[in-house]
Motif scaffolding. Structure first.
Motif, short mmCIF file in Angstrom:
data_model
loop_
_atom_site.label_atom_id
_atom_site.label_comp_id
_atom_site.label_asym_id
_atom_site.label_seq_id
_atom_site.Cartn_x
_atom_site.Cartn_y
_atom_site.Cartn_z
N TYR A 68 0.82 -1.21 0.00
CA TYR A 68 0.00 0.00 0.00
C TYR A 68 0.85 1.26 0.00
CZ TYR A 68 -4.63 -2.04 0.13
OH TYR A 68 -5.78 -2.68 -0.22
N LYS A 69 1.96 1.26 0.75
CA LYS A 69 2.80 2.46 0.78
C LYS A 69 3.33 2.80 -0.61
CE LYS A 69 4.32 2.68 5.54
NZ LYS A 69 5.40 2.52 6.49
N ASN A 70 3.70 1.78 -1.38
CA ASN A 70 4.22 2.02 -2.73
C ASN A 70 3.14 2.50 -3.68
OD1 ASN A 70 7.22 1.40 -3.19
ND2 ASN A 70 6.55 -0.18 -1.77
N VAL A 71 1.96 1.91 -3.59
CA VAL A 71 0.86 2.31 -4.47
C VAL A 71 0.41 3.74 -4.12
CG1 VAL A 71 -1.54 1.79 -5.07
CG2 VAL A 71 0.13 -0.04 -4.95
N VAL A 72 0.26 4.02 -2.83
CA VAL A 72 -0.15 5.36 -2.38
C VAL A 72 0.97 6.36 -2.66
CG1 VAL A 72 -0.62 6.73 -0.31
CG2 VAL A 72 -1.83 4.58 -0.66
N GLY A 73 2.21 5.98 -2.38
CA GLY A 73 3.35 6.87 -2.58
C GLY A 73 3.51 7.28 -4.03
N ALA A 74 3.26 6.36 -4.96
CA ALA A 74 3.35 6.70 -6.38
C ALA A 74 2.31 7.74 -6.76
CB ALA A 74 3.17 5.44 -7.23
N ARG A 75 1.08 7.58 -6.24
CA ARG A 75 0.03 8.57 -6.55
C ARG A 75 0.35 9.92 -5.92
NH1 ARG A 75 -0.85 3.97 -7.92
NH2 ARG A 75 -2.54 3.29 -9.25
N ARG A 76 0.87 9.91 -4.71
CA ARG A 76 1.22 11.17 -4.05
C ARG A 76 2.34 11.88 -4.79
NH1 ARG A 76 0.69 9.08 2.19
NH2 ARG A 76 -1.57 9.30 2.32
N ALA A 77 3.32 11.13 -5.26
CA ALA A 77 4.41 11.72 -6.04
C ALA A 77 3.86 12.31 -7.34
CB ALA A 77 5.49 10.67 -6.33
N SER A 78 2.96 11.59 -7.98
CA SER A 78 2.33 12.10 -9.20
C SER A 78 1.61 13.41 -8.93
CB SER A 78 1.33 11.08 -9.77
OG SER A 78 1.99 9.92 -10.19
N LEU A 79 0.88 13.46 -7.82
CA LEU A 79 0.14 14.69 -7.48
C LEU A 79 1.09 15.86 -7.25
CD1 LEU A 79 -2.82 13.50 -5.24
CD2 LEU A 79 -2.93 14.59 -7.49
N ARG A 80 2.21 15.61 -6.59
CA ARG A 80 3.18 16.69 -6.37
C ARG A 80 3.70 17.23 -7.70
NH1 ARG A 80 4.55 13.44 -1.93
NH2 ARG A 80 6.19 12.36 -3.07
N HIS A 97 -4.48 24.76 -18.43
CA HIS A 97 -4.94 24.49 -17.06
C HIS A 97 -6.12 23.53 -16.99
CE1 HIS A 97 -6.80 25.27 -13.12
NE2 HIS A 97 -5.55 25.12 -12.74
N PRO A 98 -7.13 23.62 -17.85
CA PRO A 98 -8.26 22.66 -17.73
C PRO A 98 -7.82 21.21 -17.89
CG PRO A 98 -8.87 24.51 -19.13
CD PRO A 98 -7.40 24.65 -18.84
N GLN A 99 -6.90 20.93 -18.82
CA GLN A 99 -6.42 19.55 -18.99
C GLN A 99 -5.65 19.09 -17.75
OE1 GLN A 99 -6.24 22.03 -21.23
NE2 GLN A 99 -5.90 21.27 -23.29
N ILE A 100 -4.83 19.97 -17.23
CA ILE A 100 -4.04 19.64 -16.04
C ILE A 100 -4.97 19.40 -14.86
CG2 ILE A 100 -2.29 20.45 -14.40
CD1 ILE A 100 -1.12 22.10 -16.79
N ALA A 101 -5.95 20.27 -14.68
CA ALA A 101 -6.89 20.14 -13.56
C ALA A 101 -7.67 18.83 -13.67
CB ALA A 101 -7.84 21.33 -13.53
N GLY A 102 -8.07 18.45 -14.87
CA GLY A 102 -8.79 17.19 -15.07
C GLY A 102 -7.92 15.98 -14.74
N TYR A 103 -6.67 16.06 -15.16
CA TYR A 103 -5.74 14.95 -14.91
C TYR A 103 -5.46 14.83 -13.41
CZ TYR A 103 -1.89 11.77 -15.92
OH TYR A 103 -1.06 10.68 -15.99
N LYS A 104 -5.31 15.99 -12.78
CA LYS A 104 -5.06 16.02 -11.33
C LYS A 104 -6.25 15.39 -10.58
CE LYS A 104 -4.05 19.33 -7.63
NZ LYS A 104 -3.86 20.76 -7.35
N MET A 105 -7.45 15.71 -11.01
CA MET A 105 -8.65 15.13 -10.38
C MET A 105 -8.67 13.60 -10.53
SD MET A 105 -11.73 17.86 -11.15
CE MET A 105 -12.89 16.53 -11.14
N LYS A 106 -8.24 13.11 -11.69
CA LYS A 106 -8.20 11.67 -11.94
C LYS A 106 -7.26 10.99 -10.94
CE LYS A 106 -6.73 8.28 -15.32
NZ LYS A 106 -5.70 8.02 -16.27
N VAL A 107 -6.06 11.55 -10.77
CA VAL A 107 -5.07 10.96 -9.86
C VAL A 107 -5.55 11.07 -8.42
CG1 VAL A 107 -2.67 11.06 -9.06
CG2 VAL A 107 -3.18 11.38 -11.49
N GLU A 108 -6.17 12.21 -8.06
CA GLU A 108 -6.72 12.37 -6.71
C GLU A 108 -7.79 11.32 -6.43
OE1 GLU A 108 -6.19 17.18 -5.94
OE2 GLU A 108 -7.99 16.45 -6.96
#
Length: 150
Positions: A68-80, A97-108
């Motif tokens: 779980y730490k690796n799966v969660v850590g990868a998503r957190r790194a992506s979000l940063r 910005h709209p494309q970036i915001a949409g992608y960010k929402m997907k990862v979140e």
């Protein structure tokens, strides 16, 4: 007896899933590692009726945590990274910005689903009042890691 036969099948499945989780870890395939350890966690408490262990071993707890730490850590790194790019693009006013915001929402959303998954697993299968303090503290720390993201 049928109960002994069921226990043996569960034990073989249990050990095979632990082995596969270790293999997935070595191959750095953490999403698969999570799936194998979820199977282990969901069956371990059910084995009380057949004479099996009521909880994960220390090694199994560590495997679950690493997965779980690796799966969660990868998503957190992506979000940063996405947040950093988002900030740069806002200052440039490129219109991306709209494309970036949409992608960010997907990862979140992915991160939120992974955390909900581990929280459910902990609540429904692992945290039990009859356990000794060491495993319960371990599971509570895992809970806190998902509830209070770093």
């Amino acid at each position: 007896s049928p109960a002994t036969s069921d226990a043996m099948c569960d034990e073989i499945g249990h050990e095979k899933n632990v082995y596969m989780a270790k293999l997935a870890e070595q191959a750095e395939r953490y999403e698969e590692m999570v799936e194998y350890m979820k199977k282990v966690a969901k069956t371990v408490g059910q084995k009380e009726n057949t004479g099996g262990p009521p909880d994960l071993t220390l090694e199994e707890r560590n495997l679950l945590s690493v997965a779980y730490k690796n799966v969660v850590g990868a998503r957190r790194a992506s979000l940063r990274i996405i947040t950093s790019i988002e900030q740069r693009e806002l200052t440039k006013e490129t219109g991306n910005h709209p494309q970036i915001a949409g992608y960010k929402m997907k990862v979140e959303e992915e991160l939120k689903n992974i955390c909900a998954d581990i929280l459910e697993l902990l609540k429904d299968h692992l945290i039990k009042p009859e356990l000794t303090s060491e495993p319960n503290v371990f599971y509570c720390k895992m809970q806190a890691d998902c509830v209070c993201p770093a």
